[in-house]
Design a protein around this motif. Structure first.
Motif, PDB file in Angstrom:
ATOM      1  N   ASP A  13       0.809  -1.216   0.000  1.00 40.07           N
ATOM      2  CA  ASP A  13       0.000   0.000   0.000  1.00 40.07           C
ATOM      3  C   ASP A  13       0.848   1.275   0.000  1.00 40.07           C
ATOM      4  OD1 ASP A  13      -2.072  -1.873   0.362  1.00 40.07           O
ATOM      5  OD2 ASP A  13      -1.978  -1.687   2.539  1.00 40.07           O
ATOM      6  N   ASP A 126      -8.932   2.807   3.819  1.00 42.66           N
ATOM      7  CA  ASP A 126      -8.131   3.410   2.751  1.00 42.66           C
ATOM      8  C   ASP A 126      -8.416   4.898   2.568  1.00 42.66           C
ATOM      9  OD1 ASP A 126      -7.135   0.889   2.389  1.00 42.66           O
ATOM     10  OD2 ASP A 126      -7.887   0.611   0.353  1.00 42.66           O
ATOM     11  N   GLU A 185     -11.179   0.555  -4.055  1.00 44.47           N
ATOM     12  CA  GLU A 185     -10.650   1.064  -2.775  1.00 44.47           C
ATOM     13  C   GLU A 185      -9.417   1.914  -3.040  1.00 44.47           C
ATOM     14  OE1 GLU A 185     -10.550  -2.790  -1.072  1.00 44.47           O
ATOM     15  OE2 GLU A 185      -8.661  -3.331  -2.006  1.00 44.47           O
ATOM     16  N   HIS A 247      -2.857  -0.812  -6.313  1.00 44.22           N
ATOM     17  CA  HIS A 247      -2.827   0.105  -5.167  1.00 44.22           C
ATOM     18  C   HIS A 247      -1.712   1.152  -5.336  1.00 44.22           C
ATOM     19  CE1 HIS A 247      -4.132   0.544  -0.793  1.00 44.22           C
ATOM     20  NE2 HIS A 247      -3.359   1.586  -1.052  1.00 44.22           N
ATOM     21  N   ARG A 288       3.485  -8.418  -0.099  1.00 44.69           N
ATOM     22  CA  ARG A 288       3.288  -7.402  -1.130  1.00 44.69           C
ATOM     23  C   ARG A 288       4.357  -6.333  -0.908  1.00 44.69           C
ATOM     24  NH1 ARG A 288      -2.513  -5.738   0.115  1.00 44.69           N
ATOM     25  NH2 ARG A 288      -1.617  -5.899   2.184  1.00 44.69           N
TER      26      ARG A 288
HETATM   27  C1  6LW Z   1      -5.889  -2.252   2.056  1.00 45.94           C
HETATM   28  C2  6LW Z   1      -6.843  -2.319   0.964  1.00 45.94           C
HETATM   29  C3  6LW Z   1      -6.855  -3.739   0.652  1.00 45.94           C
HETATM   30  O1  6LW Z   1      -6.190  -1.311   2.997  1.00 45.94           O
HETATM   31  O2  6LW Z   1      -6.195  -4.452   1.542  1.00 45.94           O
HETATM   32  O3  6LW Z   1      -7.635  -5.551  -0.530  1.00 45.94           O
HETATM   33  C4  6LW Z   1      -5.978  -3.636   2.610  1.00 45.94           C
HETATM   34  N1  6LW Z   1      -7.496  -4.274  -0.272  1.00 45.94           N
HETATM   35  O4  6LW Z   1      -6.511  -1.493  -0.080  1.00 45.94           O
HETATM   36  C5  6LW Z   1      -4.756  -4.098   3.247  1.00 45.94           C
HETATM   37  O5  6LW Z   1      -3.615  -3.864   2.446  1.00 45.94           O
END
Ligand code: 6LW
Length: 537
Positions: A13, A126, A185, A247, A288
């Motif tokens: 992220d 987020d 998101e 992301h 990640r």
């Molecule tokens: C993050 C969001 C997500 O806040 O996972 O699957 C969360 N999406 O963007 C954790 O990284």
């Protein structure tokens, strides 16, 4: 060239921002303390850890938080002479309910001091802040709620934020409904040449992940989708070495070049076990990671140079080189009174309750506390796996007095998935013994018990322990002199410490290697660790 990933191991992220000639990336830390890691660079190529702002229980109290709860997706921005850092502390992630608390902290310097956390509502995750030219600030996020759980809730919502009173306007404006990729998101808004650009993550954070771009001349929309498709994604390039690209956040350099930082993973592929590999693409124990790409603008739309797939190398930015970087190796002789920032603890800070770096010089003393399955108080310090091939070793002394006391080295994904190479006390033999324990999706297996013990001779003070990670497998070894190593027979699967292997609940972190001391009896015990090295192979 800039080599990807720029931040190796679990660093998801990434939220990038620039202040003058300085670049910062904030990354998620989940249940690992301190919360949020902020890296600093001047050339977008060489980074160093500059700050971990949530470093006390006043800033962040994660005791009891679930696996993969805690700090989700921080958003860092710079405006009005301040750094603004938004983050979510996720308390419950069991579907269909989620409970997270959003906060804002600010500071005029990245090193802090940071303000006390300002509550920003609990209605989503987020969040990011958009600083409008007219001085108004807008809080943008993805809402959550039980009703919407099974139907991926794709709305991105905006609320005005009054930075003088720290109040969010109760009026919520839906600015984007997402695309068919769903799981919309991680919104970030940028303004350029009269357009507002909205970046979102879509497709979920695994292999289908991608960055969607939409733009509007009105901040509140409607936003039109980019005709070029995903800004970054690796969903259509299954053999690409880097996967899960998504992301993202944009940054413009002082020289007018544009870049995107995004999360991505390097899977271990399974040549002979295709069924184990999700979508045939493998599993990612390094979690990640953070990668970067170049952006060019075509008729008012951002495009990743060379295509949306993640690249192992991209041309450097036109920026003066900076003279730091993150070392591939890490050695700690524990001669500082403060824990090195390569280490993190689980959920709570490293206090006198967990251990000491000053009790004995050049020694990390860990006091026995909870086991590795606890959500509360472990004496565990751990550092990320950052390579598919590495070796980590420690030298320790430990004198347990009952079978409930143990200490050693572990490889940890979460409370339900770890291995532990330990010394404990066998009450029948009246001896210290070396053992291995594995927890695999909550099922424990015990090695070197019941007639198969490895005894630590009474005259041995120091024991060396080592873990070697070799791609798909890893194994532990021990030594009583630091030279002659004996490898345990049992091999473990590296890929079992990956987001991709974890069933249900949170699956957002990555593998760590750590030092641990536990005492279920409560009598009190400690282990002394004299050194630790992490060496990439
Ligand atoms: C993050 C969001 C997500 O806040 O996972 O699957 C969360 N999406 O963007 C954790 O990284």
């Amino acid at each position: 060239m800039i080599n990807n990933p720029i931040l190796k191991g679990f660093h998801p992220d990434p939220s990038v921002c620039r202040n003058g000639e300085d670049y910062y990336i904030a990354t998620s830390t989940f249940e690992w303390f301190p919360g949020v890691r902020i890296f600093h660079s001047k050339d977008l190529k060489n980074w160093r850890l500059a700050a971990t702002p949530l470093d006390s229980v006043d800033m962040l109290d994660m005791k009891g938080n679930p696996d993969s709860g805690g700090i989700w997706a921080p958003a860092l921005s710079y405006s009005d002479g301040l750094f603004w850092l938004l983050f979510t502390d996720v308390k419950v992630i069991d579907a269909p309910w989620k409970n997270g608390r959003n906060f804002l902290v600010t500071s005029s310097s990245i090193e802090g001091p940071w303000s006390k956390p300002i509550p920003m509502g609990n209605g989503g995750f987020d969040p990011s802040l958009f600083h409008s030219d007219d001085g108004q600030k807008y809080y943008v996020y993805r809402p959550w709620g039980p009703r919407n759980h099974s139907d991926p809730y794709n709305k991105i919502v905006m609320q005005a934020f009054d930075a003088k009173t720290n109040r969010l306007d109760k009026k919520r404006i839906t600015i984007f409904e997402g695309t068919d990729l769903k799981y919309t998101e991680a919104p970030n808004i940028y303004k350029k040449d009269g357009y507002y650009y909205l970046l979102t993550a879509e497709g979920g954070t695994s292999f289908e992940h991608s960055v969607t771009v939409a733009r509007s001349q009105d901040l509140f929309g409607p936003y039109e989708l980019s005709p070029h498709g995903a800004l970054v994604t690796t969903w259509h390039t299954p053999s690409n070495e880097i996967q899960k690209a998504g992301h993202g956040a944009l940054v413009e350099t002082q020289n007018g070049e544009w870049f995107i930082t995004y999360l991505a993973s390097r899977p271990l592929r399974f040549p002979d076990k295709p069924l184990l590999a999700k979508h045939g693409r493998g599993m990612c124990p390094l979690g990640r990671e953070t990668a970067i790409d170049r952006i060019e603008w075509q008729q008012g739309w951002p495009i990743a140079v060379g295509g949306p797939h993640a690249k192992l190398q991209i041309p450097e930015a036109n920026l003066p080189a900076c003279d730091w970087g993150i070392s591939e190796h890490f050695t700690d002789n524990f001669d500082n009174s403060k824990l090195d920032n390569n280490w993190q603890t689980l959920r709570i800070p490293f206090t006198d309750k967990l251990g000491s770096l000053t009790e004995k010089s050049g020694v990390l003393r860990l006091y026995g506390n909870d086991s590795l399955v606890s959500l509360f108080e472990q004496s565990t310090i751990a550092t990320r796996w950052r390579h598919h091939h590495f070796s980590a070793q420690t030298k320790m002394t430990f004198s347990p007095e009952n079978f409930q006391q143990s200490a050693g080295i572990c490889c940890y994904y979460n409370t339900s998935n770890w291995t532990y190479c330990l010394i404990d006390f066998d009450e029948e033999l009246g001896k210290r013994c070396l053992r291995l324990i594995q927890i695999d999706q909550q099922i424990a297996t015990f090695h070197h018990y019941d007639g198969n013990e490895i005894i630590v001779p009474d005259n041995i003070a120091h024991v060396w322990m080592k873990v070697d990670v070799e791609g798909l497998d890893y194994y532990y070894s021990y030594s009583f002199d630091g030279d002659n190593w004996i490898q345990f027979e049992k091999n473990f699967e590296s890929w079992k410490l990956s987001d991709d292997y974890i069933n249900g609940r949170g699956f957002f972190t990555g593998a760590f290697v750590g030092l641990h001391c536990e005492d279920i009896s409560g009598d009190g015990c400690f282990a002394d660790f004299e050194s630790f090295t992490y060496q990439a192979k």
